[in-house]
Design an enzyme around this catalytic site. Structure first.
Site, mmCIF file in Angstrom:
data_model
loop_
_atom_site.group_PDB
_atom_site.id
_atom_site.type_symbol
_atom_site.label_atom_id
_atom_site.label_comp_id
_atom_site.label_asym_id
_atom_site.label_seq_id
_atom_site.Cartn_x
_atom_site.Cartn_y
_atom_site.Cartn_z
ATOM 1 N N GLU A 106 18.808 -15.385 -17.648
ATOM 2 C CA GLU A 106 17.780 -14.432 -18.095
ATOM 3 C C GLU A 106 18.218 -12.982 -17.953
ATOM 4 O O GLU A 106 17.667 -12.117 -18.638
ATOM 5 C CB GLU A 106 16.452 -14.668 -17.382
ATOM 6 C CG GLU A 106 16.429 -14.406 -15.904
ATOM 7 C CD GLU A 106 15.017 -14.562 -15.336
ATOM 8 O OE1 GLU A 106 14.039 -14.263 -16.030
ATOM 9 O OE2 GLU A 106 14.903 -14.989 -14.175
ATOM 10 N N HIS A 131 26.856 -38.793 -15.313
ATOM 11 C CA HIS A 131 25.963 -39.310 -16.361
ATOM 12 C C HIS A 131 25.974 -38.405 -17.585
ATOM 13 O O HIS A 131 25.054 -38.445 -18.404
ATOM 14 C CB HIS A 131 24.552 -39.474 -15.801
ATOM 15 C CG HIS A 131 24.478 -40.396 -14.628
ATOM 16 N ND1 HIS A 131 24.545 -41.764 -14.732
ATOM 17 C CD2 HIS A 131 24.435 -40.130 -13.301
ATOM 18 C CE1 HIS A 131 24.517 -42.320 -13.533
ATOM 19 N NE2 HIS A 131 24.438 -41.338 -12.645
ATOM 20 N N ASN A 172 -0.600 0.651 6.162
ATOM 21 C CA ASN A 172 0.133 -0.290 5.323
ATOM 22 C C ASN A 172 0.726 -1.330 6.266
ATOM 23 O O ASN A 172 1.362 -0.982 7.254
ATOM 24 C CB ASN A 172 1.257 0.430 4.553
ATOM 25 C CG ASN A 172 2.005 -0.527 3.630
ATOM 26 O OD1 ASN A 172 1.508 -1.602 3.319
ATOM 27 N ND2 ASN A 172 3.210 -0.147 3.232
ATOM 28 N N GLY A 173 0.479 -2.609 5.983
ATOM 29 C CA GLY A 173 0.995 -3.673 6.858
ATOM 30 C C GLY A 173 -0.107 -4.697 7.107
ATOM 31 O O GLY A 173 -1.143 -4.685 6.454
ATOM 32 N N TRP A 229 -3.085 -2.199 -1.665
ATOM 33 C CA TRP A 229 -2.715 -3.489 -2.266
ATOM 34 C C TRP A 229 -3.383 -4.522 -1.365
ATOM 35 O O TRP A 229 -2.927 -4.765 -0.246
ATOM 36 C CB TRP A 229 -1.199 -3.637 -2.259
ATOM 37 C CG TRP A 229 -0.669 -4.983 -2.642
ATOM 38 C CD1 TRP A 229 -0.451 -6.051 -1.809
ATOM 39 C CD2 TRP A 229 -0.290 -5.448 -3.945
ATOM 40 N NE1 TRP A 229 0.037 -7.121 -2.514
ATOM 41 C CE2 TRP A 229 0.146 -6.795 -3.815
ATOM 42 C CE3 TRP A 229 -0.280 -4.872 -5.190
ATOM 43 C CZ2 TRP A 229 0.599 -7.552 -4.899
ATOM 44 C CZ3 TRP A 229 0.178 -5.643 -6.268
ATOM 45 C CH2 TRP A 229 0.587 -6.945 -6.133
ATOM 46 N N CYS A 264 0.842 -1.207 0.000
ATOM 47 C CA CYS A 264 0.000 0.000 0.000
ATOM 48 C C CYS A 264 0.874 1.253 0.000
ATOM 49 O O CYS A 264 2.032 1.224 0.353
ATOM 50 C CB CYS A 264 -0.870 0.009 1.255
ATOM 51 S SG CYS A 264 -1.852 -1.478 1.437
ATOM 52 N N GLU A 309 17.368 -22.691 -10.290
ATOM 53 C CA GLU A 309 16.956 -21.268 -10.220
ATOM 54 C C GLU A 309 18.163 -20.359 -10.427
ATOM 55 O O GLU A 309 18.082 -19.346 -11.121
ATOM 56 C CB GLU A 309 16.265 -20.999 -8.888
ATOM 57 C CG GLU A 309 16.018 -19.540 -8.557
ATOM 58 C CD GLU A 309 15.130 -18.794 -9.569
ATOM 59 O OE1 GLU A 309 14.566 -19.446 -10.468
ATOM 60 O OE2 GLU A 309 15.039 -17.567 -9.448
ATOM 61 N N LYS A 348 7.248 -9.739 -18.083
ATOM 62 C CA LYS A 348 7.076 -10.049 -16.662
ATOM 63 C C LYS A 348 6.039 -11.158 -16.475
ATOM 64 O O LYS A 348 6.165 -11.994 -15.614
ATOM 65 C CB LYS A 348 6.652 -8.804 -15.878
ATOM 66 C CG LYS A 348 6.486 -9.020 -14.387
ATOM 67 C CD LYS A 348 7.763 -9.495 -13.743
ATOM 68 C CE LYS A 348 7.592 -9.855 -12.299
ATOM 69 N NZ LYS A 348 8.776 -10.560 -11.728
ATOM 70 N N ARG A 372 4.037 0.874 -6.912
ATOM 71 C CA ARG A 372 3.970 -0.146 -5.863
ATOM 72 C C ARG A 372 2.823 -1.122 -6.116
ATOM 73 O O ARG A 372 2.732 -2.162 -5.463
ATOM 74 C CB ARG A 372 3.775 0.510 -4.493
ATOM 75 C CG ARG A 372 4.906 1.412 -4.058
ATOM 76 C CD ARG A 372 4.483 2.366 -2.953
ATOM 77 N NE ARG A 372 4.250 1.696 -1.699
ATOM 78 C CZ ARG A 372 5.190 1.561 -0.745
ATOM 79 N NH1 ARG A 372 6.400 2.021 -0.951
ATOM 80 N NH2 ARG A 372 4.927 0.947 0.392
ATOM 81 N N LYS A 376 18.428 -17.520 -13.337
ATOM 82 C CA LYS A 376 18.703 -16.100 -13.027
ATOM 83 C C LYS A 376 19.857 -15.596 -13.887
ATOM 84 O O LYS A 376 19.775 -14.540 -14.501
ATOM 85 C CB LYS A 376 19.026 -15.939 -11.539
ATOM 86 C CG LYS A 376 17.803 -15.956 -10.671
ATOM 87 C CD LYS A 376 17.053 -14.658 -10.752
ATOM 88 C CE LYS A 376 15.586 -14.627 -10.831
ATOM 89 N NZ LYS A 376 14.781 -15.636 -11.372
HETATM 90 C C1 AGP Z 1 11.565 -15.686 -13.505
HETATM 91 O O1 AGP Z 1 12.619 -14.819 -13.143
HETATM 92 C C2 AGP Z 1 10.926 -15.307 -14.824
HETATM 93 N N1 AGP Z 1 10.504 -13.960 -14.827
HETATM 94 C C3 AGP Z 1 9.875 -16.307 -15.263
HETATM 95 O O2 AGP Z 1 10.471 -17.582 -15.308
HETATM 96 C C4 AGP Z 1 8.623 -16.416 -14.342
HETATM 97 O O3 AGP Z 1 8.983 -17.017 -13.120
HETATM 98 C C5 AGP Z 1 7.587 -17.312 -15.056
HETATM 99 O O4 AGP Z 1 7.222 -16.673 -16.257
HETATM 100 C C6 AGP Z 1 6.331 -17.570 -14.210
HETATM 101 O O5 AGP Z 1 5.672 -16.357 -13.970
HETATM 102 P P1 AGP Z 1 4.502 -16.351 -12.850
HETATM 103 O O6 AGP Z 1 5.165 -16.662 -11.556
HETATM 104 O O7 AGP Z 1 3.929 -14.973 -12.907
HETATM 105 O O8 AGP Z 1 3.515 -17.415 -13.234
#
Ligand code: AGP
Length: 610
Positions: free
Chosen positions: A490, A506, A100-101, A74, A2, A483, A605, A27, A487
């Site tokens: 990407e 393997h 907010n909280g 939010w 918020c 992960e 995103k 935000r 990171k």
């Molecule tokens: C992760 O850093 C990426 N932006 C991407 O893999 C993301 O996690 C994936 O597209 C899933 O998105 P979501 O969590 O909004 O479903």
């Protein structure tokens, strides 16, 4: 999260409040409202949706006054509706509050206040604060707010205005950001610098458990006992864009450092400070329904999928229920066999990922129970599932998901405890102990970030010369290796692969040579010795090893050129700590390669198409 703004000064408040809320739009929010005090009367306007809706409402029903407060919400407790939007008032409309909280004990307080005759009109935890201040108000607003916050458990940043006290606002905070601004012939309250940067660069950051009385020409700060406190005025030299990143160069780094708060917000309201109990009614999974679950399928994409893989280890180990994890893009096409004894869990930051949404629709078509672990309130997936465990990470701006991933792990940890407890795998004593350990994680994240960031900055320069990287992990940290590789890929565009360390022989070990750095998650675990042997095999082939290891482990230096030490934690908590060097490494390598860290090429995103 918020957004809050308060103003008292020589000008009319409304335009300043609206402009401030516009500066806080980044935000994320789903409703907004403002209130002003004029000639001893309070008036407020609230609207669901974007600020434009509130602006249109104010054009039709204008407000005027030189003291006012505003809020963008939010949603956490209660749907995005006008009645749940802030500001909230007492029954006599004599005082208003924005917050907010998360107030963790709001249900107990609400029950007590209702019994005392206070009438509630919203589903929010915030409305409890308005009635509580009213119950304590004897003509001194500061005293009434002090008495109120003494009863609150959880996190709050509040701004309060009373019709009978037209010459000052009261603000207070605990575990949620709030600051004050001293302007020309006016003073300000805000949850973040951008809201007031056009009016002042002189900022006072309220400390936790402090209260401020803000009048047009004076700011006084007090502790919870009402004792005056000295305060420092900081001069902010950020430009507006930098201010939205809280001074960080990128949203990704800001969000990495928001992870203690994100994890803490995910726990807030779900584990009580006192009784060490779990409050997870939102799962819509009764203890009887838990006993009826014979299999769990987790469906997700990208980083959320890796959170799901961590979930597999956590839930199977904790609740002894079989768990499968599927890439959502594969799930519906493999003709999964589901039934009413299957719980399908969708994990998604956006709640809009097309493949994950389609996976849930497949699950529903086959009569499975469904649950969402989601960040964005009211998103598409949340409207499809039987229960939603919101992760309360706040809006995640950077395309690379960091704090949402952390909050997903927090939600999965809560789910592990809930299922384990109702599957008789965890007795009350063990539950209390586990909750107590879980509550230490935000501090551990904070300490680890502060400790390792300088070293990671150094190591990232070494990685610039490579074009490939191998990430290795075992057990619950194998998904963290995956992960970590994602990171790096990407945001820095360096090819990286995550592997279960036991898989090296393997195939992947054929890749090992001086041009293939190995990032190894080698913290204390039941399989540490096996992972150490894998690393000896890498070392024997001149592989460059960068290891994440537990403080005090000296043997790792025999195989690793660089060791990033992290604090010792129980293995089931280690993913939340071990992911931190992965995130920072990716960020600093991308930074040094000069790429657009927050908006990497080709990525969005939220992937709302197949
Ligand atoms: C992760 O850093 C990426 N932006 C991407 O893999 C993301 O996690 C994936 O597209 C899933 O998105 P979501 O969590 O909004 O479903």
């Amino acid at each position: 999260m918020c957004g809050i703004i308060g103003y008292i000064g020589a000008e009319d408040a409304v335009d300043i409040l609206i402009e401030g809320l516009q500066r806080l739009e980044y935000r994320g929010y789903d409703s907004a409202g403002v209130a002003v005090c004029h000639q001893g009367e309070l008036a407020l306007r609230r609207e669901v949706g974007k600020l434009n809706n509130l602006i249109k409402r104010l054009a039709k029903e204008p407000l005027s006054g030189q003291m006012g407060i505003g809020h963008t919400r939010w949603a956490t407790h209660g749907r995005p509706t006008e009645f749940n939007a802030h500001p909230h008032t007492d029954n006599a409309n004599e005082l208003v509050v924005v917050h907010n909280g998360i107030i963790e004990n709001y249900l107990n307080l609400k029950t007590r206040l209702q019994a005392e005759g206070y009438h509630f009109v919203s589903e929010t935890d915030t409305e409890v604060i308005a009635h509580l201040i009213k119950s304590h108000f004897k003509g001194d607003l500061k005293a009434a707010v002090l008495a109120t916050i003494a009863e609150l458990e959880g996190a709050y940043a509040i701004c309060v205005m009373h019709a009978a006290e037209p010459n000052y606002l009261v603000a207070a905070k605990k575990n949620s950001p709030l600051l004050l601004g001293t302007g020309q012939d006016a003073n300000f309250i805000a949850s973040d610098v951008p809201a007031i940067l056009r009016h002042t660069r002189d900022i006072i950051y309220l400390e936790d458990e402090q209260l401020a009385v803000v009048s047009q020409h004076q700011i006084e700060v007090f502790d919870l006992q009402g004792q005056p406190q000295d305060y420092e005025v900081s001069h902010i030299d950020w430009n507006m864009v930098a201010a939205e990143k809280m001074g960080f160069d990128h949203f990704m780094l800001k969000e990495i450092h928001e992870q203690p708060t994100a994890f803490g917000q995910t726990l807030a309201g779900r584990v009580s400070e006192g009784e060490q109990k779990l409050y997870l009614d939102e799962l819509n999974l009764s203890p009887e329904a838990v006993k009826d679950i014979r299999r769990i399928c987790i469906v997700a994409c990208g980083t959320a999928y890796y959170a799901g893989l961590v979930g597999k280890y956590l839930l199977e180990d904790g609740a002894r229920i079989p768990v499968e994890v599927d890439l959502a893009s594969e799930f519906r096409y493999r003709r999964p066999i589901l039934d009413r004894h299957t719980l399908v869990i969708a994990i998604s930051q956006s709640g809009e990922t097309a493949d994950t949404l389609a996976a849930i629709q497949e699950a529903k078509a086959q009569g499975a129970k469904t649950l969402g672990i989601i960040n964005v309130k009211g998103s598409a997936i949340t409207r499809q599932v039987d229960g939603v465990l919101y992760i309360h990470a706040g809006p995640e701006i950077s395309v690379a998901s960091t704090k949402a991933f952390m909050a997903m792990l927090g939600a999965l940890q809560l789910l592990r405890l809930y299922l384990a407890h109702h599957c008789a795998q965890l007795n009350n004593t063990e539950l209390v102990a586990a909750i107590r350990e879980l509550r230490t994680v935000p501090r551990l994240i904070e300490e680890t970030l502060q400790k390792i960031e300088p070293q990671i900055q150094e190591i990232s320069t070494q990685l610039l010369r490579y074009h490939h990287c191998l990430y290795l992990g075992r057990g619950v940290n194998f998904p963290i290796a995956l992960e970590g590789a994602l990171k790096l890929k990407e945001v820095s565009y360096i090819h990286a692969e995550g592997y279960a360390a036991g898989e090296l022989k393997h195939g992947p070990i054929a890749l090992v040579d001086p041009l293939m750095p190995i990032i190894a998650l080698a913290t204390a675990s039941d399989t540490y010795e096996k992972l150490f042997s894998n690393l000896e095999e890498v070392k024997a082939r001149d592989g460059k090893i960068i290891a994440v290891a537990t403080e005090g482990n000296e043997s790792i230096a025999k195989v690793a050129e660089e060791v990033i030490y992290v604090p010792a934690v129980p293995e089931w908590l280690s993913p939340m700590i071990n992911v931190l060097p992965m995130q920072l490494l990716a960020y600093y390598v991308a930074l040094r390669r000069g790429f657009d860290v927050d908006q990497p090429r080709n990525l969005a995103k939220s992937v709302t198409v197949e």
